[in-house]
Design a protein around this motif. Structure first.
Motif, PDB file in Angstrom:
ATOM      1  N   ARG A   1     -30.053  70.530  10.726  1.00 37.60           N
ATOM      2  CA  ARG A   1     -29.034  70.605  11.434  1.00 37.60           C
ATOM      3  C   ARG A   1     -28.824  71.987  11.629  1.00 37.60           C
ATOM      4  O   ARG A   1     -28.460  72.342  12.850  1.00 37.60           O
ATOM      5  CB  ARG A   1     -27.633  69.984  11.071  1.00 37.60           C
TER       6      ARG A   1
ATOM      7  N   LEU B   1     -31.370  73.570  14.001  1.00 40.48           N
ATOM      8  CA  LEU B   1     -31.172  73.060  15.454  1.00 40.48           C
ATOM      9  C   LEU B   1     -30.018  73.981  16.504  1.00 40.48           C
ATOM     10  O   LEU B   1     -30.137  74.029  17.339  1.00 40.48           O
ATOM     11  CB  LEU B   1     -31.080  71.552  15.502  1.00 40.48           C
ATOM     12  N   GLN B   2     -28.923  73.946  15.400  1.00 42.02           N
ATOM     13  CA  GLN B   2     -27.724  74.712  16.172  1.00 42.02           C
ATOM     14  C   GLN B   2     -27.975  75.912  16.585  1.00 42.02           C
ATOM     15  O   GLN B   2     -27.768  76.678  17.471  1.00 42.02           O
ATOM     16  CB  GLN B   2     -26.526  74.570  15.038  1.00 42.02           C
TER      17      GLN B   2
ATOM     18  N   PHE C   1     -31.120  77.267  16.954  1.00 41.12           N
ATOM     19  CA  PHE C   1     -32.058  77.238  18.074  1.00 41.12           C
ATOM     20  C   PHE C   1     -31.417  76.825  19.504  1.00 41.12           C
ATOM     21  O   PHE C   1     -31.964  77.786  20.512  1.00 41.12           O
ATOM     22  CB  PHE C   1     -33.063  76.087  17.881  1.00 41.12           C
ATOM     23  N   GLU C   2     -30.324  76.154  19.540  1.00 40.90           N
ATOM     24  CA  GLU C   2     -29.738  76.003  20.779  1.00 40.90           C
ATOM     25  C   GLU C   2     -28.684  76.667  21.056  1.00 40.90           C
ATOM     26  O   GLU C   2     -28.125  76.962  22.232  1.00 40.90           O
ATOM     27  CB  GLU C   2     -28.922  74.337  20.618  1.00 40.90           C
ATOM     28  N   CYS C   3     -28.334  77.677  20.271  1.00 41.88           N
ATOM     29  CA  CYS C   3     -27.164  78.651  20.482  1.00 41.88           C
ATOM     30  C   CYS C   3     -27.632  79.786  21.464  1.00 41.88           C
ATOM     31  O   CYS C   3     -28.803  80.273  21.436  1.00 41.88           O
ATOM     32  CB  CYS C   3     -26.770  79.254  19.132  1.00 41.88           C
ATOM     33  N   ARG C   4     -26.668  80.139  22.360  1.00 46.40           N
ATOM     34  CA  ARG C   4     -27.324  81.053  23.438  1.00 46.40           C
ATOM     35  C   ARG C   4     -26.327  82.307  23.053  1.00 46.40           C
ATOM     36  O   ARG C   4     -26.434  83.418  23.739  1.00 46.40           O
ATOM     37  CB  ARG C   4     -27.081  80.638  24.673  1.00 46.40           C
TER      38      ARG C   4
ATOM     39  N   PHE D   1     -24.504  82.654  17.097  1.00 42.16           N
ATOM     40  CA  PHE D   1     -25.704  82.427  16.283  1.00 42.16           C
ATOM     41  C   PHE D   1     -25.375  83.222  14.815  1.00 42.16           C
ATOM     42  O   PHE D   1     -25.886  82.477  13.897  1.00 42.16           O
ATOM     43  CB  PHE D   1     -26.780  83.138  17.062  1.00 42.16           C
TER      44      PHE D   1
END
Length: 106
Positions: A25, A28-29, A31-34, A39
């Motif tokens: 989890r 994934l967070q 990886f998806e964080c911009r 981050f």
């Protein structure tokens, strides 16, 4: 002895699966964080959680090992009959429970 070791291993494997799920989890967070600030927060939380889980695992395994050793030693002194309670599980953290939550409940 066999059932005590089996319980220790089953509990350890359950905790390892929970750790894998939590790590997945978090990754994934990340990886998806911009947002770099978000981050960094997710990464810090992941590291803190991993350290907490590691410390908890060591504590639980040590306690279970001591309880099992005492149980086996007690069985030897009583001609194969143990009057010691089974390997304790009450001190183990439950899934998703923080050690501080368990201490507050005690």
């Amino acid at each position: 002895l066999g059932s005590g070791m089996g319980a220790i291993w089953a509990d350890w494997l359950r905790r390892q699966q929970e750790a894998i799920d939590a790590n997945t989890r978090s990754f994934l967070q990340m990886f998806e964080c911009r947002n770099p600030a978000d981050f960094a927060l997710i990464q810090q939380q992941w590291l803190a959680d991993a350290a907490r889980r590691g410390a908890s695992d060591i504590s639980v395994l040590a306690g279970d090992s001591i309880a099992l050793t005492c149980r086996v030693a007690g069985a030897g002194r009583h001609g194969g009959r143990s009057h010691s309670p089974p390997v304790p599980s009450a001190g183990r953290p439950k899934a998703g429970e923080e050690p501080s939550q368990r201490a507050a409940a005690d």
